[in-house]
Scaffold this motif. Structure first.
Motif, short mmCIF file in Angstrom:
data_model
loop_
_atom_site.label_atom_id
_atom_site.label_comp_id
_atom_site.label_asym_id
_atom_site.label_seq_id
_atom_site.Cartn_x
_atom_site.Cartn_y
_atom_site.Cartn_z
N ILE A 159 0.82 -1.21 0.00
CA ILE A 159 0.00 0.00 0.00
C ILE A 159 0.85 1.26 0.00
N ASP A 160 1.94 1.27 0.78
CA ASP A 160 2.80 2.45 0.82
C ASP A 160 3.44 2.71 -0.53
N ARG A 161 3.79 1.61 -1.20
CA ARG A 161 4.39 1.76 -2.52
C ARG A 161 3.38 2.35 -3.51
N ASP A 162 2.11 1.91 -3.36
CA ASP A 162 1.06 2.45 -4.22
C ASP A 162 0.90 3.95 -4.02
N LYS A 163 0.90 4.36 -2.74
CA LYS A 163 0.72 5.78 -2.46
C LYS A 163 1.88 6.61 -3.03
N GLU A 164 3.10 6.06 -2.93
CA GLU A 164 4.25 6.78 -3.49
C GLU A 164 4.11 6.90 -5.00
N GLU A 165 3.53 5.84 -5.61
CA GLU A 165 3.36 5.88 -7.05
C GLU A 165 2.35 6.94 -7.46
N ILE A 166 1.30 7.10 -6.63
CA ILE A 166 0.31 8.14 -6.90
C ILE A 166 0.99 9.51 -6.90
N LYS A 167 1.81 9.75 -5.86
CA LYS A 167 2.49 11.04 -5.75
C LYS A 167 3.42 11.27 -6.94
N GLY B 244 -16.40 3.73 -2.63
CA GLY B 244 -17.26 4.89 -2.48
C GLY B 244 -16.63 6.18 -2.94
N HIS B 245 -15.34 6.16 -3.32
CA HIS B 245 -14.65 7.36 -3.77
C HIS B 245 -14.84 7.54 -5.28
N THR B 246 -14.78 8.81 -5.71
CA THR B 246 -15.01 9.16 -7.11
C THR B 246 -13.69 9.59 -7.76
N TYR B 247 -13.50 9.12 -9.02
CA TYR B 247 -12.29 9.45 -9.80
C TYR B 247 -12.70 9.74 -11.24
N HIS B 248 -11.77 10.36 -11.96
CA HIS B 248 -11.94 10.49 -13.40
C HIS B 248 -11.77 9.10 -14.03
N ARG B 249 -12.65 8.76 -14.97
CA ARG B 249 -12.68 7.39 -15.48
C ARG B 249 -11.32 6.94 -16.01
N ASN B 250 -10.69 7.74 -16.86
CA ASN B 250 -9.42 7.31 -17.46
C ASN B 250 -8.34 7.13 -16.40
N SER B 251 -8.31 7.98 -15.39
CA SER B 251 -7.28 7.90 -14.36
C SER B 251 -7.40 6.61 -13.55
N ALA C 145 -9.09 3.93 -14.42
CA ALA C 145 -8.94 2.77 -15.32
C ALA C 145 -7.46 2.46 -15.52
N GLU C 146 -6.64 3.52 -15.71
CA GLU C 146 -5.20 3.33 -15.87
C GLU C 146 -4.60 2.71 -14.60
N TRP C 147 -5.06 3.18 -13.45
CA TRP C 147 -4.60 2.66 -12.16
C TRP C 147 -4.89 1.16 -12.04
N ILE C 148 -6.13 0.78 -12.35
CA ILE C 148 -6.54 -0.63 -12.22
C ILE C 148 -5.85 -1.48 -13.28
N GLN D 150 -5.31 -3.17 -7.14
CA GLN D 150 -6.66 -3.59 -6.76
C GLN D 150 -7.09 -2.89 -5.46
N THR D 151 -6.51 -1.72 -5.22
CA THR D 151 -6.86 -0.94 -4.03
C THR D 151 -7.35 0.44 -4.45
N CYS D 152 -8.10 1.09 -3.56
CA CYS D 152 -8.56 2.46 -3.80
C CYS D 152 -7.37 3.39 -3.58
N PRO D 153 -7.00 4.20 -4.57
CA PRO D 153 -5.82 5.07 -4.40
C PRO D 153 -5.95 6.04 -3.23
N LYS D 154 -7.15 6.50 -2.93
CA LYS D 154 -7.34 7.51 -1.90
C LYS D 154 -7.33 6.92 -0.50
N SER D 155 -8.02 5.79 -0.31
CA SER D 155 -8.15 5.22 1.03
C SER D 155 -7.23 4.03 1.28
#
Length: 684
Positions: free
Chosen positions: A247-255, A302-309, A311-314, A319-324
């Motif tokens: 999860i921490d690696r995912d969050k770093e990737e988001i940043k 329950g969180h909302t995202y832009h579809r393309n963003s 979709a690219e993440w998944i 398989q996790t929510c980027p925000k939570s």
């Protein structure tokens, strides 16, 4: 991973000595050249490969001799070919199979290697070294290998036993974990244990989950329910560990992605545009890209995202929510129509170009999303938060079924279809959200996709026992039969048949469906026209309905019998066992017996199936023959007696068949014996 290795024998009578030696040389080189040995059974595999390398020198020398070999040498080489081929299969199974499952089976796999070494020593017992013109080095190597193989002890790596013990302790902690004590699992320890067996990257974890799922499916086919439960626990552990460990690696990737996107955006956006975009309300920005969400979608957290963003993440494997950081319980992207309307209004008020890129992502949804969702894996967490997310999603989708446009209804039915495909909890929640009555209404839709999605969602929901009654209470039967009879697509018709098959497990459903004769005609029609899967679903539905005695006549009247006999002659249909089981059931009504007796090709087919059919096929073939011969079936008995294959096949089954087959074979042989006696000693 293969847990049983049947002996593979090569008859020297069919394989020339030269070919045998060539095959041995090639096979031993294949085993000796195996690379990237698995972490599990590493010591046994590496030791076995060294032994095979020693034997390859023997085969090379024998090949160079190029002269006739003594019979005992040929027999030895034949046995060695069998052993080495099984060694290859065992090593390949360890490489391709689940590492975690292999770790839990460490003694069993170690014993497999031990047995093969012993068999290798037994084969070398009959090798006449003194009669072979071998080099001194090769002779000494083979003698040494022979001595070692004869006195080898079972090798169970103590390090693997220790890691297995640690794994079992972790699994126990994971099973006892609840929403209040998530920290009870030591993920540092989990990561250490998994790393020791080669699971180090996110991709390694995902591949291990796939291998465990394949193992669970294989074990389920052999009836190992307890084993499947253990494997499912392993899947749960790896899945949950992956989401926590990475999860921490995912969050770093988001940043990192955000910084990169921001830099690119700053280079391309003009100063005037930058001024407008800087005033975007925070609730309109995508949490991933911070861009304006022109096509907002809701994920299962329950969180909302832009579809393309998102979709690219998944699509990149997350398989996790980027925000939570919460694990996504399904991969459906649900349009957030309320927010989309507000965003579009804001764009018009601020002269921001509005390009709806939802169409560009349709392919992503239909390919990548469906691939992830259609795996049929239950990723549903048992926590209250996860259940609340499913409930919110289901209620949102049901609302769209009730009030949406046809296009919205089509998408909502599709998302419900996917959501209902995995997890009994999902099926319960969707039904409680009130989806069933709306899905029943959509079965009458003229839109092929809406109808197909609705009936498939209904099928998935019907897997839950309580939902069967709810589906029946909603007055769905006539609508389902309409789809079965004249559905817009073949998939819709076949899924309607599967739904009837699922519902007919309940007695009340069977009785209700039995009052609709056209249901039987439609199922027989699908039996004639459907794909292999559709034919199987239709046959299964007819079988379930025929368990209720009053329905058997309806199946016969619908014309099922001649079609079922025809299916027995069609290898491509793939429903031989299903057809035999249904025919055997239809013997229980007088019309069915009479119709079956009319067939002139059935008896020869059944005699062939006594020899070549599956275990269940043989049992049902005997049931049919016995039923045809009883109560005035002298003609069938005579046809059996004149067929030279029938009595030997029955005698073989009476000696070696299943318990049911033996009992019925003996009864049929006695009946034929009486018939034969009467024909030789007529009364009067």
């Amino acid at each position: 991973m293969n847990v049983a290795l049947p002996p593979i024998m090569i008859s020297s009578g069919f394989l020339p000595t030269g070919s045998l030696v060539e095959s041995l040389t090639h096979l031993s080189n294949e085993v000796a050249s195996v690379e990237k040995l698995p972490f599990v059974q590493f010591r046994n595999i590496s030791t076995m490969i060294r032994r095979i390398k020693l034997l390859s020198s023997l085969f090379e020398d024998i090949r160079e001799i190029n002269s006739p070999l003594p019979p005992s040498s040929t027999l030895c080489l034949t046995e060695l070919f069998s052993v080495i081929q099984r060694v290859k299969l065992l090593i390949q199974g360890c490489k391709d199979g689940s590492s975690l499952w292999g770790l839990t089976q460490t003694e069993f796999l170690s014993n497999q290697f031990h047995v093969l070494v012993k068999e290798m020593g037994g084969a070398l017992d009959i090798l006449p070294l003194s009669l072979l013109n071998l080099s001194t080095d090769t002779r000494e190597q083979v003698q040494l290998l022979h001595r070692q193989a004869k006195r080898v002890d079972l090798l169970v790596d103590p390090r693997e036993l220790q890691k297995r013990e640690e794994l079992l302790q972790i699994m126990t902690s994971n099973n006892q974990m609840n929403s209040r004590d998530k920290g009870s699992v030591d993920f540092v320890k989990v990561k250490e244990v998994l790393s020791c067996i080669g699971l180090r990257s996110q991709l390694d974890y995902e591949e291990e989950i796939s291998k465990l799922e394949a193992e669970a499916e294989k074990q389920a086919g052999t009836g190992g329910l307890f084993v499947v439960s253990i494997i499912n626990n392993l899947i749960s552990l790896v899945t949950y560990s992956k989401s926590v460990i990475f999860i921490d690696r995912d969050k770093e990737e988001i940043k990192k992605n955000f910084k990169q996107r921001s830099a690119n955006r700053n280079q391309d956006v003009s100063s005037s545009s930058r001024s407008v975009l800087s005033n975007i309300p925070d609730e309109f920005r995508c949490p991933i890209s911070l861009d304006l969400m022109k096509d907002p979608v809701i994920v299962s957290s329950g969180h909302t995202y832009h579809r393309n963003s998102i979709a690219e993440w998944i699509n990149s494997g997350h398989q996790t929510c980027p925000k939570s950081g919460q694990r996504l319980i399904h991969m459906a992207l649900i349009p957030n129509y309320a927010l989309k309307s507000l965003v579009h209004q804001w764009c018009q008020d601020n002269n921001v170009p509005l390009i709806d890129d939802s169409s560009s992502s349709k392919f992503e949804r239909s390919s990548s999303m469906s691939k992830l969702s259609e795996k049929g894996i239950d990723h549903i967490s048992a926590t209250k938060a996860a259940m609340d997310a499913v409930k919110m999603t289901a209620e949102f989708l049901v609302g769209k079924l009730a009030t949406g446009s046809p296009e919205v209804q089509r998408q909502a039915a599709y998302e419900l279809r996917l959501l209902a495909k995995t997890g009994m909890g999902n099926r319960r929640i969707i039904a409680e959200a009130g989806a069933i009555p709306f899905l029943v209404t959509l079965l009458s839709s003229t839109d092929p996709k809406i109808q197909e999605n609705a009936v498939t969602a209904m099928l998935n929901l019907s897997i839950l026992e309580n939902n069967k009654t709810l589906i029946m209470s909603a007055g769905s039967i006539d609508n389902i039969i309409n789809v079965l009879e004249s559905g817009k697509t073949m998939e819709a018709r076949e899924n309607a048949a599967a739904t009837i098959c699922s519902l007919s497990i309940i007695n009340d459903c069977t009785v209700t469906i039995g009052t609709r004769p056209r249901a039987f005609s439609a199922l027989v029609g699908l039996l004639r026209e459907g794909t292999s899967t559709g034919k199987k679903d239709a046959a299964s539905a007819l079988f379930n309905l025929s368990v209720y005695k009053a329905n058997k006549e309806s199946v016969v009247v619908a014309g099922a019998v001649p079609l079922l006999v025809e299916m027995l002659m069609d290898d491509k249909a793939g429903i031989t066992d299903d057809a035999l089981a249904l025919l055997a059931l239809l013997l229980g009504c007088s019309d069915g017996l009479e119709e079956i007796r009319k067939s002139r090709v059935l008896v020869p087919l059944l005699i062939d199936l006594l020899r070549f059919g599956s275990t269940k096929g043989k049992e049902n073939s005997i049931t049919l023959l016995l039923g045809l011969c009883k109560d005035g079936g002298e003609e069938v008995a005579r046809r059996l007696l004149v067929n030279p294959r029938s009595v030997p096949s029955l005698q073989s089954l009476s000696a070696n068949g299943s318990l049911k087959a033996r009992r019925k074979a003996e009864a049929l042989l006695r009946l034929l014996d009486r018939c034969c006696s009467q024909s030789h000693n007529p009364a009067g």
